[in-house]
Design an enzyme around this catalytic site. Structure first.
Site, short mmCIF file in Angstrom:
data_model
loop_
_atom_site.label_atom_id
_atom_site.label_comp_id
_atom_site.label_asym_id
_atom_site.label_seq_id
_atom_site.Cartn_x
_atom_site.Cartn_y
_atom_site.Cartn_z
N VAL A 1 38.93 34.34 45.16
CA VAL A 1 38.16 35.27 45.97
C VAL A 1 37.02 35.87 45.17
O VAL A 1 36.03 36.35 45.73
CB VAL A 1 39.08 36.38 46.52
N ALA A 2 37.12 35.83 43.85
CA ALA A 2 36.06 36.36 42.98
C ALA A 2 36.12 35.62 41.65
O ALA A 2 37.20 35.25 41.17
CB ALA A 2 36.24 37.86 42.75
N SER A 3 34.94 35.38 41.08
CA SER A 3 34.85 34.69 39.80
C SER A 3 33.83 35.40 38.92
O SER A 3 32.65 35.47 39.28
CB SER A 3 34.45 33.23 40.01
N ALA A 4 34.28 35.92 37.80
CA ALA A 4 33.42 36.68 36.90
C ALA A 4 33.31 35.96 35.56
O ALA A 4 33.79 34.84 35.40
CB ALA A 4 33.94 38.10 36.72
N SER A 5 32.70 36.63 34.60
CA SER A 5 32.41 35.98 33.33
C SER A 5 33.65 35.73 32.48
O SER A 5 33.69 34.78 31.72
CB SER A 5 31.40 36.81 32.53
N ALA B 1 37.09 36.25 33.88
CA ALA B 1 38.31 36.04 34.67
C ALA B 1 37.94 35.73 36.11
O ALA B 1 36.79 35.88 36.53
CB ALA B 1 39.20 37.29 34.61
N GLN B 2 38.94 35.26 36.87
CA GLN B 2 38.77 35.06 38.31
C GLN B 2 40.03 35.52 39.02
O GLN B 2 41.10 35.64 38.41
CB GLN B 2 38.43 33.62 38.65
N VAL B 3 39.90 35.78 40.33
CA VAL B 3 40.99 36.41 41.09
C VAL B 3 41.37 35.50 42.26
O VAL B 3 40.49 35.00 42.99
CB VAL B 3 40.57 37.79 41.61
N ASP C 1 32.71 51.54 35.69
CA ASP C 1 31.99 50.34 36.16
C ASP C 1 31.88 50.40 37.67
O ASP C 1 32.26 49.47 38.39
CB ASP C 1 32.75 49.09 35.71
#
Length: 523
Positions: free
Chosen positions: A125-129, A131-133, A282
């Protein structure tokens, strides 16, 4: 070999986007500026410097993107146009394969995925620098979100950080301007922050603390952590549903009171800062949602707790004195506080710093409160800080950066938001708790167990120390050190008791004077 290849790619990318010219042209030394001119021969850059820097960091990958985001908060070190451009960096990183995510989860939890989850969504559902969820459902039917650290991130981060440390040393050696910018300290700060973010147990602990702190404030929801399913590389938490706060039209259509939502955001932030000294640092739109569920309608939903700001009692006391001085327009006291705290060199002229601060703040007091932009005030103060070589403390820079985020979110929701009026009750209550009579009583109460244990031992320690000194023995060395500590505690107690005595005496005298005044008025 891998280090060398990575270094070559970084240097090539920096040259391609003219970051070398951007960095060197910022120095005042004539020889450095000449070198920048030589390096730019034959190269023409049509885009603004900030845009080129952002594009170079995006090209270099997740770690440099994250570094640019952190660097954008150091507006005391960067020109504002560059800081604003770096603030546009987003964690839009392609996800890693679900097969790898499943393997990491099984390795961390030491059991098959099917033994833990009844359902697991392979599409993140989300992908960051870093980690991802993924969304999932536990065997007992509870919906959860599973955060998975990117594979091999630690090695990549250590390699890139080693290069950043090397580049920072080069910048410091180039000129005095390079040393003033303190690049090694900035990279060191980034190093600590990034390694902390790689520990998902630490992030889960941050969320748990924030959830506990906010339990009595029915304005925000913090997900519950499933501790038996949390490790350094995997974190399983309660699944949150909500509308991103940036989708104002959708929230308005759902019936959310947008003006109240703006005020609630300010209330949440100042409660975390001034009551708890522990705040979500943040708060950009990607990490803040709004619940539209009937049971929690209109509440904020907080996500991503990798960056948490904290304030010590010393920080709070310093801020309290600054706020009091600002409200009284006592700019000389503000300047003196900067010198006393070591934020500026001891040789700084207080009157010059006082004049600079007055020029920033005085115009704001003569304008309607709703027209005052705290962001503009802070930006002017950052410019002043560069002029006077002010050393901004990292924890307070994080607070200032988050405050800018909060003001930006608030004004996006309600352009007429009066940040000062909304925050004033918290500031007044906080200052009273920090430096008023309530603070004195609280400190006496907090220190009472310590004094109760140590004070009965004082006569024996005095006797042992004196006896040891008379006998010229070496035994009382430890006792003497403890005696010194006891004497310091006793002096501190005396000061507190004296303050309490004067406070009570002042209260009684005031009450007595008021009584006689009433009697006099009655006659």
């Amino acid at each position: 070999m891998r280090f060398v290849l990575r270094l070559v790619r970084i240097v090539f990318t920096l040259l391609r986007y003219g970051v070398d010219e951007l960095a060197l042209s910022g120095f005042r030394e004539h020889r450095i500026r000449m070198l920048a001119g030589v390096l730019t021969l034959g190269r023409r850059f049509e885009l603004p410097p900030g845009v080129r820097l952002r594009m170079a960091l995006e090209r270099l990958g997740p770690i440099f993107i994250k570094f640019g985001q952190v660097l954008s908060t150091r507006r005391d070190l960067l020109p504002l146009e560059i800081a604003d451009e770096l603030a546009r960096l987003q964690d839009r990183v392609p996800p890693f394969p679900a097969v790898q995510a499943r393997a990491i989860i099984e390795a961390e939890l030491r059991q098959p995925l099917e033994a833990v989850f009844a359902e697991f969504d392979d599409v993140p559902v989300a992908s960051a620098s870093v980690a991802q969820v993924h969304f999932a459902v536990l065997r007992d039917g509870r919906e959860v979100a599973v955060k998975v650290l990117r594979p091999g991130m630690l090695a990549v981060i250590d390699d890139d950080l080693a290069i950043l440390h090397l580049l920072a040393r080069w910048v410091e050696r180039l000129s005095a301007d390079g040393r003033r910018l303190r690049p090694r300290e900035v990279v060191k700060e980034f190093d600590v922050y990034l390694h902390d973010e790689l520990d998902l147990v630490r992030e889960a602990a941050n969320a748990a603390q924030l959830r506990r702190n906010m339990a009595d404030l029915p304005l925000i929801i913090v997900p519950e952590m499933h501790w038996d399913l949390c490790t350094r590389n995997v974190c399983v938490m309660e699944r949150m549903t909500g509308v991103p706060i940036s989708q104002v039209a959708r929230l308005r259509d759902a019936g959310v009171d947008i003006k109240k939502l703006a005020r609630d955001g300010v209330t949440i932030f100042f409660t975390q800062v001034f009551r708890d000294g522990f705040f979500h640092a943040d708060m950009h739109p990607g990490n803040i949602q709004v619940s539209v569920e009937p049971q929690t309608f209109g509440r904020y939903v907080a996500l991503d707790f990798g960056i948490i700001g904290t304030l010590t009692e010393t920080d709070k006391e310093y801020l309290a004195q600054n706020f009091i001085a600002f409200f009284r327009r006592d700019y000389k006291r503000v300047a003196e506080l900067h010198v006393e705290s070591g934020w500026v060199p001891p040789s700084t002229r207080v009157d010059a710093l006082e004049g600079a601060i007055r020029a920033v703040c005085e115009p704001q007091f003569d304008r309607p409160l709703k027209d005052i932009s705290l962001g503009q005030v802070l930006m002017r103060l950052f410019q002043t800080s560069r002029r006077f070589n002010v050393e901004i403390q990292p924890q307070l820079v994080l607070l200032q950066k988050t405050l800018l985020n909060v003001e930006g979110l608030g004004r996006q929701l309600d352009p007429d938001l009066d940040l000062w009026t909304t925050a004033k009750p918290f500031l007044e209550r906080w200052m009273d708790e920090q430096i008023g009579g309530r603070a004195l009583l609280r400190r006496l109460k907090d220190e009472a167990p310590h004094y109760a244990r140590l004070l009965p031992e004082l006569p024996r320690l005095l006797h042992d120390a004196l006896a040891g000194r008379i006998g010229h023995t070496s035994r009382p060395t430890d006792d003497t050190a403890l005696l010194a500590e006891m004497l310091r505690e006793q002096r501190r107690t005396n000061r507190l008791l004296a303050g309490l005595t004067w406070g009570v005496a002042g209260f009684l005298l005031g009450a007595l004077a008021a009584r006689y005044a009433l009697l006099w008025a009655g006659t």
